[in-house]
Design an enzyme around this catalytic site. Structure first.
Site, PDB file in Angstrom:
ATOM      1  N   PHE A   1       3.587  -8.247  -9.460  1.00  0.00           N
ATOM      2  CA  PHE A   1       4.796  -9.086  -8.933  1.00  0.00           C
ATOM      3  C   PHE A   1       5.127  -9.848 -10.273  1.00  0.00           C
ATOM      4  O   PHE A   1       4.587 -10.228 -10.910  1.00  0.00           O
ATOM      5  CB  PHE A   1       4.506 -10.289  -7.859  1.00  0.00           C
ATOM      6  CG  PHE A   1       4.317  -9.459  -6.612  1.00  0.00           C
ATOM      7  CD1 PHE A   1       5.095  -9.935  -5.376  1.00  0.00           C
ATOM      8  CD2 PHE A   1       3.346  -8.456  -6.047  1.00  0.00           C
ATOM      9  CE1 PHE A   1       4.849  -9.363  -3.990  1.00  0.00           C
ATOM     10  CE2 PHE A   1       3.367  -7.908  -4.841  1.00  0.00           C
ATOM     11  CZ  PHE A   1       4.078  -8.507  -3.818  1.00  0.00           C
TER      12      PHE A   1
ATOM     13  N   LYS B   1       7.409  -5.778  10.327  1.00  0.00           N
ATOM     14  CA  LYS B   1       7.588  -5.093   8.963  1.00  0.00           C
ATOM     15  C   LYS B   1       8.941  -4.719   8.713  1.00  0.00           C
ATOM     16  O   LYS B   1       9.278  -4.905   7.425  1.00  0.00           O
ATOM     17  CB  LYS B   1       6.879  -3.796   9.264  1.00  0.00           C
ATOM     18  CG  LYS B   1       5.347  -4.018   9.289  1.00  0.00           C
ATOM     19  CD  LYS B   1       4.568  -2.612   9.566  1.00  0.00           C
ATOM     20  CE  LYS B   1       4.633  -1.854   8.238  1.00  0.00           C
ATOM     21  NZ  LYS B   1       3.699  -0.550   8.571  1.00  0.00           N
TER      22      LYS B   1
ATOM     23  N   THR C   1       4.034   1.484  -0.979  1.00  0.00           N
ATOM     24  CA  THR C   1       4.690   1.504  -2.012  1.00  0.00           C
ATOM     25  C   THR C   1       4.004   2.060  -3.329  1.00  0.00           C
ATOM     26  O   THR C   1       4.370   2.884  -4.257  1.00  0.00           O
ATOM     27  CB  THR C   1       5.026  -0.061  -2.499  1.00  0.00           C
ATOM     28  OG1 THR C   1       5.790  -0.387  -1.424  1.00  0.00           O
ATOM     29  CG2 THR C   1       6.021  -0.045  -3.725  1.00  0.00           C
TER      30      THR C   1
ATOM     31  N   ARG D   1       2.669   8.355   6.789  1.00  0.00           N
ATOM     32  CA  ARG D   1       2.693   8.224   8.292  1.00  0.00           C
ATOM     33  C   ARG D   1       4.276   8.187   8.614  1.00  0.00           C
ATOM     34  O   ARG D   1       4.979   7.735   7.551  1.00  0.00           O
ATOM     35  CB  ARG D   1       1.944   7.353   8.844  1.00  0.00           C
ATOM     36  CG  ARG D   1       0.542   7.590   9.051  1.00  0.00           C
ATOM     37  CD  ARG D   1      -0.329   6.401   9.591  1.00  0.00           C
ATOM     38  NE  ARG D   1      -0.188   5.123   8.691  1.00  0.00           N
ATOM     39  CZ  ARG D   1      -0.552   4.029   9.037  1.00  0.00           C
ATOM     40  NH1 ARG D   1      -1.059   3.882  10.383  1.00  0.00           N
ATOM     41  NH2 ARG D   1      -0.237   2.988   8.111  1.00  0.00           N
TER      42      ARG D   1
ATOM     43  N   ALA E   1      -3.547   1.826  12.691  1.00  0.00           N
ATOM     44  CA  ALA E   1      -5.068   1.723  12.046  1.00  0.00           C
ATOM     45  C   ALA E   1      -5.885   0.555  12.820  1.00  0.00           C
ATOM     46  O   ALA E   1      -7.039   0.540  12.522  1.00  0.00           O
ATOM     47  CB  ALA E   1      -4.934   1.612  10.607  1.00  0.00           C
TER      48      ALA E   1
ATOM     49  N   PHE F   1      -3.584  -0.513   7.050  1.00  0.00           N
ATOM     50  CA  PHE F   1      -3.954  -1.708   6.707  1.00  0.00           C
ATOM     51  C   PHE F   1      -5.217  -1.783   5.690  1.00  0.00           C
ATOM     52  O   PHE F   1      -4.960  -1.050   5.012  1.00  0.00           O
ATOM     53  CB  PHE F   1      -4.534  -2.236   8.182  1.00  0.00           C
ATOM     54  CG  PHE F   1      -3.265  -2.443   9.123  1.00  0.00           C
ATOM     55  CD1 PHE F   1      -2.419  -3.409   8.911  1.00  0.00           C
ATOM     56  CD2 PHE F   1      -3.638  -1.769  10.611  1.00  0.00           C
ATOM     57  CE1 PHE F   1      -1.421  -3.585   9.957  1.00  0.00           C
ATOM     58  CE2 PHE F   1      -2.440  -2.103  11.273  1.00  0.00           C
ATOM     59  CZ  PHE F   1      -1.650  -2.799  11.195  1.00  0.00           C
TER      60      PHE F   1
ATOM     61  N   LYS G   1       0.916  -1.210   0.062  1.00  0.00           N
ATOM     62  CA  LYS G   1       0.040   0.002  -0.030  1.00  0.00           C
ATOM     63  C   LYS G   1       0.856   1.149  -0.007  1.00  0.00           C
ATOM     64  O   LYS G   1       0.717   2.232  -0.964  1.00  0.00           O
ATOM     65  CB  LYS G   1      -0.957  -0.071   1.343  1.00  0.00           C
ATOM     66  CG  LYS G   1      -1.917   1.095   1.336  1.00  0.00           C
ATOM     67  CD  LYS G   1      -2.887   1.110   2.394  1.00  0.00           C
ATOM     68  CE  LYS G   1      -2.276   1.149   3.753  1.00  0.00           C
ATOM     69  NZ  LYS G   1      -1.596  -0.179   4.155  1.00  0.00           N
TER      70      LYS G   1
ATOM     71  N   TRP H   1       7.016  -0.614  -8.241  1.00  0.00           N
ATOM     72  CA  TRP H   1       8.109  -1.438  -7.511  1.00  0.00           C
ATOM     73  C   TRP H   1       9.231  -1.603  -8.370  1.00  0.00           C
ATOM     74  O   TRP H   1      10.191  -1.354  -7.967  1.00  0.00           O
ATOM     75  CB  TRP H   1       7.362  -2.556  -7.014  1.00  0.00           C
ATOM     76  CG  TRP H   1       8.476  -3.180  -5.985  1.00  0.00           C
ATOM     77  CD1 TRP H   1       8.556  -3.093  -4.614  1.00  0.00           C
ATOM     78  CD2 TRP H   1       9.418  -4.196  -6.229  1.00  0.00           C
ATOM     79  NE1 TRP H   1       9.534  -3.690  -4.111  1.00  0.00           N
ATOM     80  CE2 TRP H   1      10.127  -4.541  -4.895  1.00  0.00           C
ATOM     81  CE3 TRP H   1       9.873  -5.025  -7.584  1.00  0.00           C
ATOM     82  CZ2 TRP H   1      10.896  -5.560  -5.015  1.00  0.00           C
ATOM     83  CZ3 TRP H   1      10.805  -6.086  -7.507  1.00  0.00           C
ATOM     84  CH2 TRP H   1      11.380  -6.068  -6.032  1.00  0.00           C
TER      85      TRP H   1
END
Length: 556
Positions: free
Chosen positions: A381, A105, A73, A94, A273, A301, A71, A409
């Site tokens: 991906f 993470k 990214t 954030r 969140a 999230f 998200k 990405w």
């Protein structure tokens, strides 16, 4: 391919003054923290009040899975993509909490060629905002116990002290503690506990405040304890609000950094969140809206938590209205929601993707319920099969929306240009008719039921008499107009983290409710969610170290 931190370290960064200058921020309005990050001064922000707002674009996602959704990214990639097609765009995200960074993470600045830099600083101490919030929270904790020690003029019932302590680290051993042991000189023994800093009401107040004056008011309104007659004791009664505001003076100012492609990004605030409202600060978002034509922000999230709270809490309290929503999905996440184990995600399985799209469909329907148009971003991906991607695209079409493959990405902004063009077209069309899910005057328990039934698709909310009576008491005390902040697992629409897809025929058990009178919402704790996380069996911290060149390794 290089790791995220290797890509970030190799990126050519511009001096932060040049990033500010491109946005029209003069050098004297920037408070530099080194060469590549700065805070934007309040006086400059105040001077922007008369400018028109740009378009606000929210990036949210399906429920997170171990497969990864990307998200942040996508948020960064979309911002770069908008700038790549000639639009003036700013990213708003954030700040990262140390707890998750050293836990599961490992970082929160994007990934691949869609990152915000300086990556190491952002994921560690950054500009010290979280330390300031922890210190302000701790000051109030100390002043409450000190007030009781020196005579308890406010008549605090030490059995009903609501204010817990905080630390910015995952530490399960601190969830429940006993303080004040050791005799008269050390105060009154009582039970207490720690939350993680990002769950602090001080964090929520800072993220929802418009300026320092508003922040001090919100801090003063926080309820820290109750007297024997159950009347509330506020932070302002302890006379801590002024000193806390002093500690937060610099933290209140938004942080300006840049993406890998030297586009501006505001990184400010960090409420979780699943246990808070999960959005970057109002002051950063409002500042960005005055400086850019498009502001791309995210909510933590999945859309059942972050987007719901962005709409019902942040937008409601700040007077904001999104023009479009980007819903991030991956083929891998759809497979997991379709019942495929993480170890088997590499195998092509179109039917599993189709089964898992039920999760995507529910999020699409929920976001549309706020009156905002949705576009699905398929975060690509390299192992995704064309037939699997097509299955997601075709499903989204059945839901009355589009799904656009985005390769940010691997390719940065260039890989997000198609998504950027479509999002800009939707935002420019001004077709959004945003409205929160429930009105201010709806009773608190009905607000909880509305979210549980319309967003989670629960059959009922289970809450004992104590919880219902507490909500009614807060209504009698004048807090009935506040929105509710649902605290539940992020992994499922239900309160069972193992229940993937789009479950129905489930209930939402409410364990407790907490009044965040300063922030301006009521926290509803559901299921087994914790406000102080623990570290996993193998925390990311085990792999984080300095190399021989003195550079950070292991963040990702």
């Amino acid at each position: 391919m290089k790791t995220d931190i290797e890509i970030a370290r190799a990126a050519p960064k511009k001096p932060i003054g040049e990033i500010g200058e491109a946005l029209g921020i003069p050098a004297e309005a920037l408070l530099p923290y080194g060469h590549d990050k700065a805070k934007v001064g309040q006086a400059f922000i105040d001077g922007l009040a008369g400018r028109p707002d740009g378009k606000l674009i929210l990036v949210t996602a399906v429920n997170p899975t171990p497969a990864g959704e990307g998200k942040t990214t996508t948020t960064v990639g979309l911002g770069d993509g908008l700038n790549a097609i000639g639009r003036r765009a700013v990213v708003c995200i954030r700040e990262a909490s140390l707890g998750p960074n050293f836990g599961m993470k490992g970082g929160a600045a994007g990934g691949g060629h869609a990152q915000v830099v300086p990556m190491e600083d952002m994921n560690l101490h950054f500009t010290g905002d979280f330390h300031a919030i922890t210190s302000a929270h701790s000051l109030l904790s100390a002043m409450i116990d000190n007030h009781v020690h020196w005579g308890n003029e406010e008549g605090i019932d030490v059995r009903r002290v609501q204010w817990r302590r905080v630390v910015d680290m995952n530490d399960r051993a601190l969830r429940q503690v006993t303080v004040g042991l050791g005799g008269v000189a050390n105060g009154f023994p009582r039970e207490g506990g720690f939350d993680i800093t990002v769950a602090s009401e001080v964090m929520a107040c800072l993220c929802l405040a418009r300026d320092l004056k508003d922040l001090e008011r919100r801090l003063g309104d926080m309820i820290v304890a109750y007297r024997r007659d159950r009347s509330p004791v506020f932070c302002r009664d302890i006379k801590a609000d002024g000193a806390m505001t002093v500690l937060l003076k610099d933290a209140m100012q938004p942080n300006l950094v840049q993406t890998l492609e030297n586009n501006p990004a505001f990184v400010h605030g960090g409420p979780f969140a699943n246990i808070a409202h999960g959005c970057n600060s109002v002051i950063a978002t409002r500042t960005a809206l005055k400086l850019a034509d498009y502001v791309v922000t995210e909510a933590g999230f999945g859309a059942d938590l972050g987007a719901e709270k962005f709409m019902n809490i942040k937008c409601r309290l700040a007077g904001l209205a999104p023009s479009a929503v980007v819903l991030v999905a991956t083929v891998r996440a759809m497979k997991m929601n379709g019942g495929v184990a993480k170890a088997d995600l590499g195998a092509k399985d179109v039917e599993a993707v189709r089964r898992g799209c039920a999760n995507l469909g529910r999020h699409i329907e929920n976001v549309k319920g706020f009156g905002v148009p949705v576009v699905v971003a398929i975060n690509h991906f390299s192992g995704d099969a064309d037939a699997e991607v097509e299955a997601v695209r075709a499903f989204a079409e059945t839901q009355g929306t589009e799904a656009i493959v985005s390769r940010h990405w691997a390719e940065g902004g260039r890989g997000a240009e198609a998504l950027a063009r479509r999002v800009a077209a939707i935002a420019d069309a001004d077709v959004a008719n945003f409205a929160p899910l429930y009105p201010d005057d709806m009773p608190l328990f009905e607000k909880v039921e509305t979210v549980a039934k319309r967003i989670y698709r629960a059959d009922e909310v289970l809450a004992d008499k104590k919880v219902r009576d507490q909500l009614r008491l807060w209504e009698e005390q004048g807090y009935g107009h506040l929105p509710v902040c649902m605290a539940k697992t992020q992994y499922s629409f239900s309160t069972d983290p193992n229940l993937r897809g789009a479950p129905t025929n489930h209930s939402v058990p409410v364990r407790e409710v907490r009044l965040s009178a300063g922030a301006g919402f009521v926290v509803v704790v559901c299921g087994e969610i914790m406000t102080m996380p623990g570290l996993p069996r193998v925390p990311s911290a085990e792999s984080i170290r300095l190399n021989d060149a003195g550079e950070v390794e292991g963040l990702f």
